[in-house]
Design a protein around this motif. Sequence first.
Motif, PDB file in Angstrom:
ATOM      1  N   TYR A   1       0.834  -1.204   0.000  1.00 17.67           N
ATOM      2  CA  TYR A   1       0.000   0.000   0.000  1.00 17.67           C
ATOM      3  C   TYR A   1       0.870   1.255   0.000  1.00 17.67           C
ATOM      4  CZ  TYR A   1      -3.315   3.519   1.618  1.00 17.67           C
ATOM      5  OH  TYR A   1      -4.067   4.655   1.750  1.00 17.67           O
ATOM      6  N   GLN A   2       1.867   1.290   0.899  1.00  9.06           N
ATOM      7  CA  GLN A   2       2.738   2.459   0.991  1.00  9.06           C
ATOM      8  C   GLN A   2       3.540   2.658  -0.287  1.00  9.06           C
ATOM      9  OE1 GLN A   2       4.989   1.620   4.521  1.00  9.06           O
ATOM     10  NE2 GLN A   2       3.484   2.581   5.868  1.00  9.06           N
ATOM     11  N   ARG A   3       4.009   1.565  -0.865  1.00 10.34           N
ATOM     12  CA  ARG A   3       4.793   1.630  -2.103  1.00 10.34           C
ATOM     13  C   ARG A   3       3.923   2.160  -3.250  1.00 10.34           C
ATOM     14  NH1 ARG A   3       9.482   2.060  -4.396  1.00 10.34           N
ATOM     15  NH2 ARG A   3       9.988   0.548  -5.984  1.00 10.34           N
ATOM     16  N   THR A   4       2.685   1.694  -3.336  1.00 14.78           N
ATOM     17  CA  THR A   4       1.768   2.151  -4.378  1.00 14.78           C
ATOM     18  C   THR A   4       1.499   3.641  -4.233  1.00 14.78           C
ATOM     19  OG1 THR A   4       0.730  -0.020  -4.411  1.00 14.78           O
ATOM     20  CG2 THR A   4      -0.500   1.765  -5.424  1.00 14.78           C
ATOM     21  N   LYS A   5       1.251   4.099  -3.016  1.00 17.73           N
ATOM     22  CA  LYS A   5       1.009   5.521  -2.774  1.00 17.73           C
ATOM     23  C   LYS A   5       2.221   6.360  -3.155  1.00 17.73           C
ATOM     24  CE  LYS A   5      -3.146   5.612  -1.335  1.00 17.73           C
ATOM     25  NZ  LYS A   5      -4.163   6.275  -2.159  1.00 17.73           N
ATOM     26  N   GLN A   6       3.413   5.866  -2.833  1.00 13.45           N
ATOM     27  CA  GLN A   6       4.639   6.578  -3.161  1.00 13.45           C
ATOM     28  C   GLN A   6       4.814   6.706  -4.675  1.00 13.45           C
ATOM     29  OE1 GLN A   6       8.190   4.513  -1.983  1.00 13.45           O
ATOM     30  NE2 GLN A   6       9.411   6.374  -1.957  1.00 13.45           N
ATOM     31  N   LEU A   7       4.539   5.629  -5.401  1.00 10.27           N
ATOM     32  CA  LEU A   7       4.655   5.658  -6.859  1.00 10.27           C
ATOM     33  C   LEU A   7       3.633   6.605  -7.485  1.00 10.27           C
ATOM     34  CD1 LEU A   7       5.309   1.893  -7.617  1.00 10.27           C
ATOM     35  CD2 LEU A   7       6.937   3.779  -7.795  1.00 10.27           C
ATOM     36  N   GLN A   8       2.419   6.637  -6.928  1.00  8.75           N
ATOM     37  CA  GLN A   8       1.396   7.539  -7.439  1.00  8.75           C
ATOM     38  C   GLN A   8       1.806   8.996  -7.225  1.00  8.75           C
ATOM     39  OE1 GLN A   8      -2.134   6.306  -5.378  1.00  8.75           O
ATOM     40  NE2 GLN A   8      -2.635   4.721  -6.878  1.00  8.75           N
ATOM     41  N   LYS A   9       2.397   9.278  -6.067  1.00 11.96           N
ATOM     42  CA  LYS A   9       2.835  10.641  -5.764  1.00 11.96           C
ATOM     43  C   LYS A   9       3.950  11.062  -6.718  1.00 11.96           C
ATOM     44  CE  LYS A   9       4.509  13.514  -2.010  1.00 11.96           C
ATOM     45  NZ  LYS A   9       4.982  13.552  -0.626  1.00 11.96           N
ATOM     46  N   GLN A  10       4.880  10.161  -6.999  1.00 10.27           N
ATOM     47  CA  GLN A  10       5.964  10.457  -7.934  1.00 10.27           C
ATOM     48  C   GLN A  10       5.420  10.702  -9.332  1.00 10.27           C
ATOM     49  OE1 GLN A  10       8.615   7.139  -7.647  1.00 10.27           O
ATOM     50  NE2 GLN A  10       9.591   7.876  -5.771  1.00 10.27           N
ATOM     51  N   LYS A  11       4.422   9.946  -9.704  1.00  9.27           N
ATOM     52  CA  LYS A  11       3.814  10.094 -11.023  1.00  9.27           C
ATOM     53  C   LYS A  11       3.134  11.461 -11.156  1.00  9.27           C
ATOM     54  CE  LYS A  11       1.456   6.985 -14.154  1.00  9.27           C
ATOM     55  NZ  LYS A  11       0.615   5.809 -14.275  1.00  9.27           N
ATOM     56  N   ARG A  12       2.433  11.882 -10.098  1.00  9.16           N
ATOM     57  CA  ARG A  12       1.771  13.195 -10.108  1.00  9.16           C
ATOM     58  C   ARG A  12       2.783  14.320 -10.243  1.00  9.16           C
ATOM     59  NH1 ARG A  12      -1.796  11.270  -5.894  1.00  9.16           N
ATOM     60  NH2 ARG A  12      -0.319  12.113  -4.412  1.00  9.16           N
ATOM     61  N   THR A  13       3.872  14.251  -9.499  1.00  5.83           N
ATOM     62  CA  THR A  13       4.858  15.337  -9.546  1.00  5.83           C
ATOM     63  C   THR A  13       5.565  15.387 -10.886  1.00  5.83           C
ATOM     64  OG1 THR A  13       6.530  13.935  -8.508  1.00  5.83           O
ATOM     65  CG2 THR A  13       5.253  15.349  -7.053  1.00  5.83           C
ATOM     66  N   SER A  14       5.805  14.248 -11.506  1.00  6.09           N
ATOM     67  CA  SER A  14       6.467  14.261 -12.807  1.00  6.09           C
ATOM     68  C   SER A  14       5.544  14.829 -13.889  1.00  6.09           C
ATOM     69  CB  SER A  14       6.950  12.870 -13.199  1.00  6.09           C
ATOM     70  OG  SER A  14       5.863  12.020 -13.445  1.00  6.09           O
ATOM     71  N   LYS A  15       4.255  14.571 -13.793  1.00  5.19           N
ATOM     72  CA  LYS A  15       3.315  15.137 -14.763  1.00  5.19           C
ATOM     73  C   LYS A  15       3.244  16.647 -14.622  1.00  5.19           C
ATOM     74  CE  LYS A  15       0.147  11.315 -15.584  1.00  5.19           C
ATOM     75  NZ  LYS A  15      -1.229  10.842 -15.456  1.00  5.19           N
ATOM     76  N   ALA A  16       3.270  17.139 -13.397  1.00  2.00           N
ATOM     77  CA  ALA A  16       3.196  18.578 -13.176  1.00  2.00           C
ATOM     78  C   ALA A  16       4.404  19.273 -13.790  1.00  2.00           C
ATOM     79  CB  ALA A  16       3.114  18.881 -11.686  1.00  2.00           C
TER      80      ALA A  16
END
Length: 88
Positions: free
Chosen positions: A67-82
Amino acid sequence: ISIQTRLNHQIRAQQLRVIDEDGQQLGVLSKKEALELANEKGLDLIEVSPNADPPVAKIVDWGKYNYQRTKQLQKQKRTSKASELKQM
């Protein structure tokens, strides 16, 4: 994530540097000893850094780790898109 991350009996290395659920290093243990420790605590042995020498494994709950790993990857994905939008 689960394809890249080996856990319990999927771990190939015979010697592992083991970290417990509190972040304390338990030292270099054999795979069998590490699995026994994880089973005693009712947790899973997860290979965190397979390229290290010896590989690093952590004793944690797989569901919580995943769960924590998935959340971390999602956060990284959001910041890279921005940052991509700003460059355009």
